[in-house]
Design a protein around this motif. Structure first.
Motif, PDB file in Angstrom:
ATOM      1  N   VAL A  99       0.846  -1.204   0.000  1.00 28.71           N
ATOM      2  CA  VAL A  99       0.000   0.000   0.000  1.00 28.71           C
ATOM      3  C   VAL A  99       0.876   1.246   0.000  1.00 28.71           C
ATOM      4  O   VAL A  99       0.655   2.193  -0.772  1.00 28.71           O
ATOM      5  CB  VAL A  99      -0.952   0.000   1.217  1.00 28.71           C
ATOM      6  N   ARG A 103       1.151   3.982  -2.977  1.00 29.48           N
ATOM      7  CA  ARG A 103       0.825   5.383  -2.676  1.00 29.48           C
ATOM      8  C   ARG A 103       1.970   6.303  -3.116  1.00 29.48           C
ATOM      9  O   ARG A 103       1.738   7.403  -3.627  1.00 29.48           O
ATOM     10  CB  ARG A 103       0.545   5.556  -1.184  1.00 29.48           C
ATOM     11  N   ARG A 104       3.225   5.857  -2.922  1.00 31.31           N
ATOM     12  CA  ARG A 104       4.355   6.661  -3.381  1.00 31.31           C
ATOM     13  C   ARG A 104       4.339   6.788  -4.909  1.00 31.31           C
ATOM     14  O   ARG A 104       4.649   7.847  -5.467  1.00 31.31           O
ATOM     15  CB  ARG A 104       5.675   6.067  -2.896  1.00 31.31           C
ATOM     16  N   ALA A 107       1.580   9.205  -5.921  1.00 32.94           N
ATOM     17  CA  ALA A 107       1.939  10.566  -5.511  1.00 32.94           C
ATOM     18  C   ALA A 107       2.932  11.166  -6.501  1.00 32.94           C
ATOM     19  O   ALA A 107       2.863  12.358  -6.838  1.00 32.94           O
ATOM     20  CB  ALA A 107       2.529  10.557  -4.103  1.00 32.94           C
ATOM     21  N   TRP A 116      -2.693   2.750  -9.479  1.00 33.20           N
ATOM     22  CA  TRP A 116      -4.016   2.832  -8.840  1.00 33.20           C
ATOM     23  C   TRP A 116      -4.651   1.441  -8.749  1.00 33.20           C
ATOM     24  O   TRP A 116      -5.315   1.122  -7.763  1.00 33.20           O
ATOM     25  CB  TRP A 116      -4.917   3.782  -9.617  1.00 33.20           C
ATOM     26  N   LEU A 119      -2.914  -0.323  -5.929  1.00 34.29           N
ATOM     27  CA  LEU A 119      -3.364   0.239  -4.657  1.00 34.29           C
ATOM     28  C   LEU A 119      -4.756  -0.268  -4.314  1.00 34.29           C
ATOM     29  O   LEU A 119      -5.024  -0.626  -3.150  1.00 34.29           O
ATOM     30  CB  LEU A 119      -3.349   1.766  -4.740  1.00 34.29           C
ATOM     31  N   ALA A 135      -9.706   4.168  -5.321  1.00 33.73           N
ATOM     32  CA  ALA A 135      -8.580   3.824  -6.194  1.00 33.73           C
ATOM     33  C   ALA A 135      -9.063   3.174  -7.486  1.00 33.73           C
ATOM     34  O   ALA A 135      -8.548   3.467  -8.578  1.00 33.73           O
ATOM     35  CB  ALA A 135      -7.614   2.900  -5.454  1.00 33.73           C
TER      36      ALA A 135
END
Length: 677
Positions: A99, A103-104, A107, A116, A119, A135
Motif C-alpha cells: 500500500v 501510494r508513493r 503521488a 491505482w 493500490l 482507487a
C-alpha cells in the motif's frame, strides 16, 4: 530515475531493450540479460529494476525484494520503481508495505493507472473498502483518459471518484442512449447502481457487458461480487473459476471464493483457501476475520479467537473484529481490551461502521462485568448509528401483515388443499432472531433423519420475485399474487425452493431445516407451495427476545432490531400474523416456547419430534454433543447444555426498556398466548 555509465550509450540501450522484451517471454532469460548489464555497469538503476521485475515474474520473491529494497530507498520519487516495489511486496504478502509503495507511485505520477490498480487490490486485502473503491474509480478514469477520451465517461468516472453514484448514473444513462453497447459504460453504470443498493440491476448490466466483451476481467470480477451479495454463491463461483483460470493466485478472487464456499456449507474447502491466502498475505485483517468466521461455524473456538485476535492486532480500529470476538458469546474481554477499544472510539477519524461495532463490543464487555448502565449506553449508541444507516419503515411490515390477513383466508387454503409440491423434505424454523430458534435447529439436526443447513434466503427471494418490485419504493404484488397462482405454478414454486436449496444438503438425510427467522412473514407462501413441509414457530418472552435482538448487531437482514420501538412493533406484528395462521390453518405450525423448553426439555423435545413425525432419539437430548456447523450468533451457546441464566437477563436493563414495553402493548401482557387482534 537516472544512472551513470562508462559503457557506450548505444550498447547499453540495446541490451536494456532486449532485456525488457524478454520480460514478457522468458523472465529467467531477462534476469540473465539484466545481470550481464550489471556486470558491465554496476548499480545501473534501470537494469536493476528489470532484474527485480524478472525475479518477481520468475517467482523468486525474496531475491526480488533484496534487489528492490535499496533501489526503492534511493528512488522514492520514481514511479516505475515504486510500482514494481508495490507489486513485489504484494506478491510476497507484505500488503501494508505494498500500500505504501503504491501510494508513493501515485503521488509521484497521479496518472499511473497500474499503480491505482495495485493500490485498489492492496487496500481491498487490508479491508479498506472505501479507499479501494476510490482507487478503482481513479484507475477507471485514467483508463478512459488514456483511451477514447470520452467526456461523458470521464464525467461519470469523476462522479464515482467523488462518491456521487447518482450523478454517475445520470451521465451514463444519457451516454448509453446513444451507445447502448458500450462495455465500459455498462460496467461503470453497474458499479453506480450497485453502490445505490440495486444489486439485481447491476447483475443485469454486467451480464450484458460480458456478452459484448467476454474478456472484460473487471466486469467479471464485479459480477462475481454482485452475485455473492445477492446470495447466489454457486453462480458467483462460476465467475470466480473463470477469473482464477487466468489468475490462480489472485488473493481477492480467492477470498471471495472462500466466502462463497462457506455460504453453501463447503467449510473445509473455504478454510483451506483462507489458510493458503493468509500464509502468502498475512497482513490482511479482514482476511483473518473472515477466516475466524469460518472457524467459528465449525466449532474451532480457540482457533477462531486467535484469528480474530490477529485481526485486531493488525487493525485495532477494525470494530467488526472486536465485535466478532464479543459475538462468540463465551469470550471475555480484559481491562486492556476495554482500554484499547475506548482509545479507538476516541479517534475523530473513526468510521461510523467501526464505531458502532466497537460500541456493541463494549456493550457486551460491560454486560459481562455487570455494569448495566454503561453496557446499555454502548448498545444504544451502536444501535442508533446502525439505525441511521438503514431506510427501515415499520409501516411496511404493518401493511404486509394486514394485506396477508386479507388475502390468505381459510377459504383460500381450503380451495388450494392438495396443491403445491408434495415433498415433505423442508422443516422451517421461524420466528424472531434470538428466540431460541438455533436451539430448536440443533435439537432437530441431532436426529438421524434431519440435516441442519443455515438461514436460507430462498423463500424471501421467491417472494420478492413474485412481488415484482425492483426497490422498496415500488408497489409489490405480493402477497396478493398468491391468490392468483394456479396448481402448476404452486407446484413449480415449491420445487424451485427444493432445487435452490439442494446445494446446502450434504448428507442423505430425508429432511432438512431452513432456519431463516424472517420466514414467519411468508408462512402463506410456504403452506401453499409446500403443503407437507413442517413449520415450527420458535417463540421467546417478548422482553427477553426483543432486548436480546436489540443488543445484537446482525450482519444483514434485521433492520427492525436497531430501535426498541421498532423491534417491539415488529414482534407484535409477527405475533398477530402467526395468530392469523393459527386460526385459518389450525395445527399447521408447531409452537416451541423457549421458557418451557428450558424448564422441561425432554417433554418439549418429544412433542417437537412428534409434530415432525419422527421417533424420539436420545441424541436430540444431547444436542450439545453434535459437532455440526452452526451459522448463527448462537453457535457457541448451542454447543453447551440448555442453560437458564438468559431467561430473565433482560430484567437487568428494565429501567431503560419502557419504549419496548409500550410498543409491545397487549402482546407483552398476554404472553405466551396471543391477544385478540
Amino acid at each position: 530515475m537516472s544512472t551513470t555509465t562508462t559503457e557506450p550509450a548505444g550498447t547499453v540501450a540495446t541490451a536494456l531493450a532486449h532485456a525488457r522484451r524478454l520480460l514478457g517471454v522468458d523472465p529467467r532469460l531477462a534476469a540473465e540479460q539484466a545481470g550481464a548489464i550489471l556486470e558491465a555497469v554496476p548499480r545501473h538503476a534501470e537494469a536493476t529494476l528489470i532484474l527485480a521485475t524478472a525475479l518477481r515474474l520468475a517467482g523468486d520473491l525474496p531475491q526480488a525484494l533484496r534487489t528492490l529494497d535499496p533501489l526503492s530507498r534511493a528512488f522514492l520519487q520514481s514511479p516505475p520503481v515504486q510500482l514494481e516495489h508495490g507489486w513485489s511486496l504484494a506478491a510476497a504478502g507484505q500488503t501494508q508495505g505494498a500500500v505504501a509503495a503504491f501510494r508513493r507511485a501515485v503521488a509521484a505520477e497521479p496518472d499511473l493507472a497500474e499503480a491505482w490498480r495495485g493500490l485498489a487490490e492492496a487496500l481491498e486485502l487490508v479491508g479498506d473498502e472505501a479507499g479501494a473503491q476510490v482507487a478503482r474509480a481513479r484507475q477507471t478514469v485514467l483508463q478512459i483518459k488514456g483511451g477514447v477520451r470520452d467526456p461523458a465517461l470521464m464525467a461519470a468516472a469523476g462522479a464515482l471518484v467523488d462518491g456521487k453514484p447518482g450523478e454517475a448514473e445520470k451521465a451514463l444513462r444519457a451516454l448509453l442512449d446513444t451507445r447502448p453497447d458500450d462495455p465500459a459504460a455498462l460496467r461503470m453504470l453497474a458499479e453506480a447502481v450497485a453502490r445505490l443498493g440495486r444489486q439485481e440491476e447491476a447483475e443485469t448490466l454486467l451480464v450484458r457487458c460480458l456478452e459484448i466483451a467476454p474478456g472484460f476481467t473487471a466486469a467479471r470480477q464485479n459480477l462475481a461480487t454482485v452475485l455473492y451479495r445477492l446470495g447466489r454463491s454457486e453462480d458467483a463461483l462460476v465467475q470466480l473459476e473463470r477469473l482464477l483460470a487466468d489468475e490462480p493466485r489472485n488473493p481477492a478472487h480467492l477470498n471471495l471464493k472462500a466466502a462463497a464456499l462457506a455460504r453453501i456449507g463447503e467449510y473445509a474447502q473455504s478454510i483451506a483457501i483462507y489458510e493458503d491466502v493468509l500464509a502468502r498475505h498475512p497482513q490482511q485483517p479482514k482476511g483473518w476475520m473472515s477466516y475466524g468466521h469460518a472457524l467459528k461455524t465449525v466449532g474451532r473456538a480457540a482457533d477462531c479467537a486467535a484469528a480474530y485476535r490477529k485481526a485486531v492486532d493488525q487493525a485495532p480500529s477494525l470494530g467488526e473484529a472486536w465485535w466478532s470476538l464479543a459475538n462468540m458469546k463465551t469470550w471475555r474481554f480484559d481491562e486492556a481490551d476495554l482500554a484499547a477499544m475506548e482509545a479507538q472510539l476516541a479517534r475523530a477519524d473513526l468510521s461510523d461502521d467501526d464505531r458502532l461495532h466497537l460500541d456493541y463490543a463494549l456493550g457486551k464487555a460491560h454486560e459481562d462485568a455487570g455494569r448495566w448502565a454503561r453496557s446499555f449506553e454502548h448498545y444504544a449508541r451502536g444501535a442508533a448509528l446502525r439505525r441511521a444507516q438503514l431506510a427501515y419503515d415499520p409501516e411496511r411490515n404493518r401493511r404486509h401483515v394486514a394485506r396477508s390477513k386479507a388475502v390468505l383466508t381459510a377459504d383460500l387454503f381450503a380451495e388450494r388443499a392438495g396443491q403445491g409440491c408434495p415433498a415433505p423434505d423442508p422443516i422451517f424454523v421461524l420466528g424472531l432472531p434470538r428466540s431460541g430458534s438455533t436451539l430448536v435447529e440443533q435439537i432437530l439436526a441431532s436426529h438421524s433423519a434431519v440435516e441442519g443447513t443455515m438461514e436460507l434466503p430462498d423463500i424471501g427471494a421467491i417472494a420478492k420475485r413474485l412481488g415484482g418490485a425492483k426497490s422498496s419504493r415500488e408497489p409489490s404484488a405480493y402477497p396478493e399474487i398468491l391468490a392468483d397462482l394456479d396448481p402448476d405454478q404452486l407446484a413449480a414454486l415449491g420445487q424451485e425452493f427444493l432445487d435452490r436449496t439442494r446445494v446446502q444438503r450434504k448428507t442423505g438425510r430425508p429432511l432438512f431445516i431452513d432456519k431463516m427467522p424472517n420466514n414467519w412473514a411468508h408462512v402463506g407462501l410456504i403452506a401453499l407451495t409446500l403443503p407437507n413441509a413442517k413449520i415450527i414457530d420458535a417463540r421467546r418472552h417478548p422482553m427477553g427476545c426483543c432486548f436480546s435482538g436489540f443488543k445484537q448487531h446482525f450482519a444483514r437482514g434485521q433492520a427492525f432490531s436497531y430501535g426498541l420501538d421498532d423491534i417491539g412493533r415488529y414482534y407484535a406484528d409477527y405475533v398477530e400474523l402467526m395468530a392469523h395462521f393459527d386460526a385459518v390453518l389450525p395445527g399447521r405450525a408447531h409452537r416451541v416456547i423457549y421458557e418451557e423448553m428450558v424448564v422441561d426439555p425432554e417433554a418439549q423435545i418429544r412433542a417437537l419430534l412428534d409434530y415432525c413425525g419422527l421417533p424420539f432419539e436420545e441424541s436430540c437430548l444431547n444436542f450439545h454433543e453434535n459437532d455440526r456447523a452452526v451459522r448463527t450468533a448462537s453457535s457457541e451457546q448451542v454447543r453447551r447444555p440448555i442453560f437458564k441464566d438468559a431467561v430473565e437477563h433482560w430484567q437487568n436493563y428494565e429501567s431503560w426498556l419502557d419504549p419496548l414495553k409500550s410498543a409491545l402493548g397487549p402482546v407483552l401482557t398476554c404472553y405466551p398466548a396471543a391477544p385478540e387482534f
